[in-house]
Design a protein around this motif. Structure first.
Motif, PDB file in Angstrom:
ATOM      1  N   LEU A 124      29.319  -1.539 -14.198  1.00 24.73           N
ATOM      2  CA  LEU A 124      29.535  -2.460 -14.874  1.00 24.73           C
ATOM      3  C   LEU A 124      29.038  -2.019 -16.827  1.00 24.73           C
ATOM      4  O   LEU A 124      28.864  -2.468 -17.356  1.00 24.73           O
ATOM      5  CB  LEU A 124      28.481  -3.663 -14.644  1.00 24.73           C
ATOM      6  CG  LEU A 124      30.083  -4.486 -13.545  1.00 24.73           C
ATOM      7  CD1 LEU A 124      29.015  -5.100 -12.616  1.00 24.73           C
ATOM      8  CD2 LEU A 124      30.831  -5.172 -14.095  1.00 24.73           C
ATOM      9  N   ILE A 125      27.692  -0.995 -15.935  1.00 27.27           N
ATOM     10  CA  ILE A 125      26.592  -1.008 -17.817  1.00 27.27           C
ATOM     11  C   ILE A 125      27.581  -0.177 -18.515  1.00 27.27           C
ATOM     12  O   ILE A 125      26.935   0.196 -19.405  1.00 27.27           O
ATOM     13  CB  ILE A 125      25.459  -0.490 -17.216  1.00 27.27           C
ATOM     14  CG1 ILE A 125      24.313  -1.839 -16.329  1.00 27.27           C
ATOM     15  CG2 ILE A 125      24.695  -0.159 -18.562  1.00 27.27           C
ATOM     16  CD1 ILE A 125      23.164  -1.397 -15.857  1.00 27.27           C
ATOM     17  N   LEU A 126      28.125   0.862 -17.681  1.00 25.61           N
ATOM     18  CA  LEU A 126      28.425   1.831 -18.504  1.00 25.61           C
ATOM     19  C   LEU A 126      29.815   0.720 -19.400  1.00 25.61           C
ATOM     20  O   LEU A 126      30.252   1.401 -20.205  1.00 25.61           O
ATOM     21  CB  LEU A 126      29.034   2.947 -17.633  1.00 25.61           C
ATOM     22  CG  LEU A 126      30.385   4.694 -18.273  1.00 25.61           C
ATOM     23  CD1 LEU A 126      29.278   4.599 -19.163  1.00 25.61           C
ATOM     24  CD2 LEU A 126      31.001   4.597 -17.298  1.00 25.61           C
ATOM     25  N   GLY A 127      30.952   0.394 -18.642  1.00 23.00           N
ATOM     26  CA  GLY A 127      31.793  -0.014 -19.450  1.00 23.00           C
ATOM     27  C   GLY A 127      31.519  -1.122 -20.579  1.00 23.00           C
ATOM     28  O   GLY A 127      31.766  -0.906 -22.014  1.00 23.00           O
ATOM     29  N   ALA A 128      30.077  -1.894 -20.354  1.00 25.87           N
ATOM     30  CA  ALA A 128      29.748  -2.711 -21.469  1.00 25.87           C
ATOM     31  C   ALA A 128      29.288  -2.137 -22.095  1.00 25.87           C
ATOM     32  O   ALA A 128      29.639  -2.361 -23.759  1.00 25.87           O
ATOM     33  CB  ALA A 128      28.728  -3.532 -20.943  1.00 25.87           C
ATOM     34  N   THR A 129      28.466  -1.061 -22.237  1.00 26.83           N
ATOM     35  CA  THR A 129      28.128  -0.116 -23.634  1.00 26.83           C
ATOM     36  C   THR A 129      29.478   0.782 -23.731  1.00 26.83           C
ATOM     37  O   THR A 129      29.414   0.973 -25.299  1.00 26.83           O
ATOM     38  CB  THR A 129      27.557   0.961 -22.250  1.00 26.83           C
ATOM     39  OG1 THR A 129      26.451   0.510 -22.127  1.00 26.83           O
ATOM     40  CG2 THR A 129      26.718   1.661 -23.890  1.00 26.83           C
ATOM     41  N   ILE A 148      24.083 -11.343 -19.399  1.00 26.85           N
ATOM     42  CA  ILE A 148      23.697 -11.758 -20.305  1.00 26.85           C
ATOM     43  C   ILE A 148      22.949 -10.971 -21.767  1.00 26.85           C
ATOM     44  O   ILE A 148      23.399 -11.502 -23.544  1.00 26.85           O
ATOM     45  CB  ILE A 148      22.920 -13.237 -20.420  1.00 26.85           C
ATOM     46  CG1 ILE A 148      23.226 -14.017 -19.610  1.00 26.85           C
ATOM     47  CG2 ILE A 148      22.113 -13.709 -21.495  1.00 26.85           C
ATOM     48  CD1 ILE A 148      22.792 -15.460 -18.884  1.00 26.85           C
ATOM     49  N   ALA A 149      22.573 -10.201 -21.681  1.00 31.32           N
ATOM     50  CA  ALA A 149      21.738  -9.544 -22.346  1.00 31.32           C
ATOM     51  C   ALA A 149      22.986  -9.015 -23.024  1.00 31.32           C
ATOM     52  O   ALA A 149      22.746  -8.641 -24.599  1.00 31.32           O
ATOM     53  CB  ALA A 149      21.255  -7.845 -21.927  1.00 31.32           C
ATOM     54  N   PHE A 150      24.060  -8.177 -22.562  1.00 30.28           N
ATOM     55  CA  PHE A 150      24.784  -7.717 -23.577  1.00 30.28           C
ATOM     56  C   PHE A 150      25.630  -8.597 -24.449  1.00 30.28           C
ATOM     57  O   PHE A 150      26.525  -7.971 -25.525  1.00 30.28           O
ATOM     58  CB  PHE A 150      26.404  -7.082 -22.563  1.00 30.28           C
ATOM     59  CG  PHE A 150      25.673  -5.304 -22.311  1.00 30.28           C
ATOM     60  CD1 PHE A 150      25.957  -4.253 -22.933  1.00 30.28           C
ATOM     61  CD2 PHE A 150      25.582  -5.311 -20.616  1.00 30.28           C
ATOM     62  CE1 PHE A 150      25.498  -2.865 -22.947  1.00 30.28           C
ATOM     63  CE2 PHE A 150      24.776  -4.107 -20.406  1.00 30.28           C
ATOM     64  CZ  PHE A 150      25.352  -2.872 -21.867  1.00 30.28           C
ATOM     65  N   ILE A 151      25.582  -9.554 -24.367  1.00 29.59           N
ATOM     66  CA  ILE A 151      26.757 -10.841 -25.443  1.00 29.59           C
ATOM     67  C   ILE A 151      25.745 -10.634 -26.151  1.00 29.59           C
ATOM     68  O   ILE A 151      26.320 -10.863 -27.059  1.00 29.59           O
ATOM     69  CB  ILE A 151      26.644 -12.230 -23.937  1.00 29.59           C
ATOM     70  CG1 ILE A 151      27.880 -11.481 -22.865  1.00 29.59           C
ATOM     71  CG2 ILE A 151      27.229 -13.419 -24.653  1.00 29.59           C
ATOM     72  CD1 ILE A 151      28.476 -12.908 -21.755  1.00 29.59           C
ATOM     73  N   MET A 187      19.263 -16.617 -10.757  1.00 28.03           N
ATOM     74  CA  MET A 187      20.329 -15.552 -11.657  1.00 28.03           C
ATOM     75  C   MET A 187      19.844 -14.214 -11.287  1.00 28.03           C
ATOM     76  O   MET A 187      19.004 -13.463 -11.304  1.00 28.03           O
ATOM     77  CB  MET A 187      19.904 -16.102 -13.140  1.00 28.03           C
ATOM     78  CG  MET A 187      21.087 -14.897 -14.086  1.00 28.03           C
ATOM     79  SD  MET A 187      20.181 -15.198 -15.799  1.00 28.03           S
ATOM     80  CE  MET A 187      20.320 -17.427 -15.724  1.00 28.03           C
ATOM     81  N   THR A 188      20.876 -13.545 -10.937  1.00 34.45           N
ATOM     82  CA  THR A 188      21.107 -11.623  -9.912  1.00 34.45           C
ATOM     83  C   THR A 188      20.902 -11.470 -11.341  1.00 34.45           C
ATOM     84  O   THR A 188      21.433 -11.504 -12.699  1.00 34.45           O
ATOM     85  CB  THR A 188      22.425 -12.066  -9.899  1.00 34.45           C
ATOM     86  OG1 THR A 188      23.318 -12.053 -10.409  1.00 34.45           O
ATOM     87  CG2 THR A 188      23.198 -12.907  -8.314  1.00 34.45           C
ATOM     88  N   LYS A 189      20.566  -9.844 -11.149  1.00 33.56           N
ATOM     89  CA  LYS A 189      19.725  -9.039 -11.746  1.00 33.56           C
ATOM     90  C   LYS A 189      21.116  -8.362 -12.428  1.00 33.56           C
ATOM     91  O   LYS A 189      21.422  -8.308 -13.795  1.00 33.56           O
ATOM     92  CB  LYS A 189      19.621  -7.675 -11.453  1.00 33.56           C
ATOM     93  CG  LYS A 189      19.408  -6.811 -12.408  1.00 33.56           C
ATOM     94  CD  LYS A 189      19.170  -5.670 -11.475  1.00 33.56           C
ATOM     95  CE  LYS A 189      18.699  -4.060 -12.390  1.00 33.56           C
ATOM     96  NZ  LYS A 189      18.357  -3.081 -11.014  1.00 33.56           N
ATOM     97  N   LYS A 190      22.696  -9.040 -11.957  1.00 34.49           N
ATOM     98  CA  LYS A 190      23.800  -8.404 -12.573  1.00 34.49           C
ATOM     99  C   LYS A 190      24.347  -9.771 -13.672  1.00 34.49           C
ATOM    100  O   LYS A 190      24.183  -9.225 -15.081  1.00 34.49           O
ATOM    101  CB  LYS A 190      25.091  -8.646 -11.398  1.00 34.49           C
ATOM    102  CG  LYS A 190      26.310  -7.969 -13.106  1.00 34.49           C
ATOM    103  CD  LYS A 190      27.243  -7.561 -11.256  1.00 34.49           C
ATOM    104  CE  LYS A 190      27.870  -9.105 -10.199  1.00 34.49           C
ATOM    105  NZ  LYS A 190      29.082  -8.571  -9.450  1.00 34.49           N
ATOM    106  N   THR A 191      23.677 -10.188 -13.476  1.00 31.15           N
ATOM    107  CA  THR A 191      23.927 -11.430 -14.651  1.00 31.15           C
ATOM    108  C   THR A 191      23.689 -11.700 -15.917  1.00 31.15           C
ATOM    109  O   THR A 191      23.517 -11.891 -17.123  1.00 31.15           O
ATOM    110  CB  THR A 191      23.885 -13.228 -14.224  1.00 31.15           C
ATOM    111  OG1 THR A 191      24.386 -13.317 -12.810  1.00 31.15           O
ATOM    112  CG2 THR A 191      24.203 -14.239 -14.513  1.00 31.15           C
TER     113      THR A 191
END
Length: 508
Positions: free
Chosen positions: A100-105, A9-12, A1-5
């Motif tokens: 990705l992190i900024l958008g999800a946040t 999952i943590a955001f979800i 599992m990649t770091k991005k995935t």
């Protein structure tokens, strides 16, 4: 599992968790939720209040046990999928991990947390807007014709969920005509996709036709009772509040769409947001109708900032853009969610008044925000109605008639006696069971009309009595009264038939 995935999952997980912990157990479900849940028992291709998709999810909730957990699960799921669509849009725009992190946040700590606590069509509406814009970006990027058909399906599903998505097309068309992407309109397969979309929504259009287009009546009533109180300046102010933590990101997106070369082919999105907002303003729409506009701009802004802040001293600004939505979430947590008791809110009105949260659709200020007040008193009403119903000698010949859909839906949801309350309000006007020869009526009446109606109705029954009222002073339905009318001297069913006919005559 990649770091991005793992991060995704943590955001979800965090998104799902927040949706459940942001509501105090002191509150019941919200008024609209009861109506939508009752639609599961009356499946059709349309309803007076909404298109059919909500009823499909309501039926699924019913099959899963109809518990509050599942009622709250689906709007939370739609919120998670909206976050996922923004994530995929950022990937499509070649954004890096920071983007990705900024958008999800920005998506996570926004007004969507509030929207996704309520089981209404709005959460899915925002998802459909975001998904449609994602499809448009996919087509512009790849020029693969399959995205026409995917877009048609997304739009049709959104239309069958909430007609609000029509504003998306109204705002998109002039933006498309003014951009280099107007060549899309010359594509033959676009029109085949339009035919597909029309076929998918046709059952609802036929239902509207067969029922004298109640949507027209509903919109007229909405305009006269609610939209008339909408202030256009307030509409614009609230747009800033919805994604206040992401304001700089959205602003960056608008700049990038005009001047950032990698986004040149997406320039139509700059005109799109302007035209769409103008349409909403012209029609004096409620502010939250426009929420679906913004997630895609968060994606654009996140990608642009990830490139701008990637080198030199600017790298030190990267945490700042992530911290802003986090820090602004703190006051949002304290004010925007029903996680404080009604007593606390009543004791600290200034905090809510300054943000305009105490102003209701009637244009007046009240003790609690309207949505919060709409989540109180329902269990009490159902419990007292059950008690009255059980005390009657022939409850099976008793009609439980309410003033509005919230009362009827709440009684039906919480009743332990299998009551099927109805109303001449909203969809309930079509759900009367006239196969039963009614002799008694349990009448749930709003306080202002209670005394006059009691005097008027009592003369048509052998006995009548006051049976209780909602005593929660913070509830929107405070003092809503319950009356019993026993052994009718008139033909109740005949009166009901006439009233139903008058209410459902939309030709007037």
């Amino acid at each position: 599992m990649t770091k991005k995935t793992i991060i995704l999952i943590a955001f979800i997980i965090l998104k799902f968790a927040l949706q459940y912990i942001l509501i105090s157990p002191k509150y019941d479900l919200q008024r609209d939720e009861y109506l939508h849940l009752d639609q599961a028992h009356h499946l059709a291709w349309g309803f007076l209040s909404v298109p059919p998709v909500t009823s499909w999810f309501s039926y699924l909730i019913f099959l899963l046990g109809n518990s509050v957990f599942w009622v709250k699960f689906f709007p939370a799921l739609f919120g998670v999928l909206t976050l996922l669509m923004v994530w995929k849009t950022i990937e499509m725009l070649k954004g890096n991990l920071y983007a990705l992190i900024l958008g999800a946040t920005c998506i996570l700590f926004s007004c969507l947390l509030r929207l996704n606590t309520l089981y209404q069509p709005n959460s899915l509406d925002v998802l459909c807007w975001t998904a449609f814009y994602y499809v448009l970006i996919q087509y512009i990027t790849t020029e693969e014709k399959k995205w026409f058909y995917i877009g048609a399906v997304v739009f049709a599903f959104g239309f069958l969920n909430k007609y609000n998505i029509l504003f998306l097309l109204i705002g998109l068309l002039p933006a498309l005509l003014l951009s280099n992407q107007r060549k899309i309109l010359a594509e033959k397969k676009l029109y085949f996709a339009l035919i597909l979309g029309l076929l998918l929504i046709l059952p609802n259009l036929i239902w509207q036709y067969n029922n004298q287009f109640p949507i027209v009546h509903h919109m007229k009533e909405l305009a006269e009772t609610q939209l008339v109180n909408v202030d256009r300046i307030d509409f614009l102010k609230e747009q800033l509040l919805f994604f206040i933590g992401s304001f700089l990101v959205i602003l960056s997106a608008l700049y990038a769409l005009l001047f950032y070369k990698p986004f040149a082919k997406y320039k139509l999105f700059f005109a799109c947001i302007i035209f769409t907002l103008l349409v909403f303003i012209y029609f004096k729409a409620k502010a939250y109708y426009a929420i679906g506009l913004y997630p895609v701009y968060i994606a654009f802004g996140a990608v642009f900032l990830s490139n701008v802040l990637n080198t030199g001293w600017k790298r030190y600004l990267q945490p700042v853009f992530i911290l802003i939505p986090l820090l602004l979430f703190i006051p949002m947590y304290n004010l925007a969610f029903p996680n404080k008791s009604p007593e606390y809110i009543a004791q600290h009105p200034d905090k809510y008044k300054d943000l305009g949260m105490l102003r209701w659709e009637d244009g007046k200020e009240h003790t609690l925000p309207q949505d919060f007040a709409d989540m109180l008193g329902w269990k009490e009403l159902a419990r007292k109605t059950d008690s009255v119903y059980a005390s009657l000698l022939n409850p099976e010949k008793t009609l439980v008639l309410c003033d509005n859909y919230g009362q009827a839906g709440a009684i039906n949801y919480y009743s332990k006696k299998g009551i099927k309350a109805v109303s001449f309000n909203a969809d309930y006007v079509n759900w009367f069971n006239l196969d039963v020869k009614y002799k008694n009526v349990i009448r749930v009446i709003e306080y202002e009309e209670a005394e006059a109606e009691f005097k008027e109705t009592s003369q048509h029954f052998q006995s009548s009595a006051y049976a209780g009222q909602i005593t929660n002073k913070y509830a929107r339905e405070y003092k809503t009264s319950i009356f019993t009318f026993i052994n009718a001297k008139v033909d109740i069913n005949k009166i009901l038939e006439q009233e139903i006919k008058e209410v459902t005559d939309y030709s007037k």
